[in-house]
Design a protein around this motif. Sequence first.
Motif: not given
Length: 123
Positions: A83-93
């Motif tokens: 995952l990109s470190r900037h991924q936001s969807g479906n990622k905790n926190h």
Amino acid sequence: MKNIKDALPCILPTLTEIINSSLLTSVFPSTWKEAEVIALLKEGDHEVANNNRPVSLLPAISKICERVVLNQLTDYLVRYKRLSRHQSGNKNHHSTETLNIFITDTILEAMDKKHLTALYCYC
């Protein structure tokens, strides 16, 4: 869903077997795709179609299977750093707010450095 939670101690082995079988064979049973569609009133007269919003009620087992897949996929993507470190969807926190803060910071930094910034709107 409450019935499943209440019965979970008794049905967990069978439920696990059914879901694992679905995942191993790559078959999502067609009955799990059948939804009951109900109308939820947005505002106004419920007799007017445009005042209602359709909602699909799927079988609980399909939701459980989807959650298992999401959890396994997310674990894999995180473990192998896919995952990109900037991924936001479906990622905790993370949320859309996290992404908005990142984008705003990136634009402001570019502006401070007098770099060209552009926003695209797909409307």
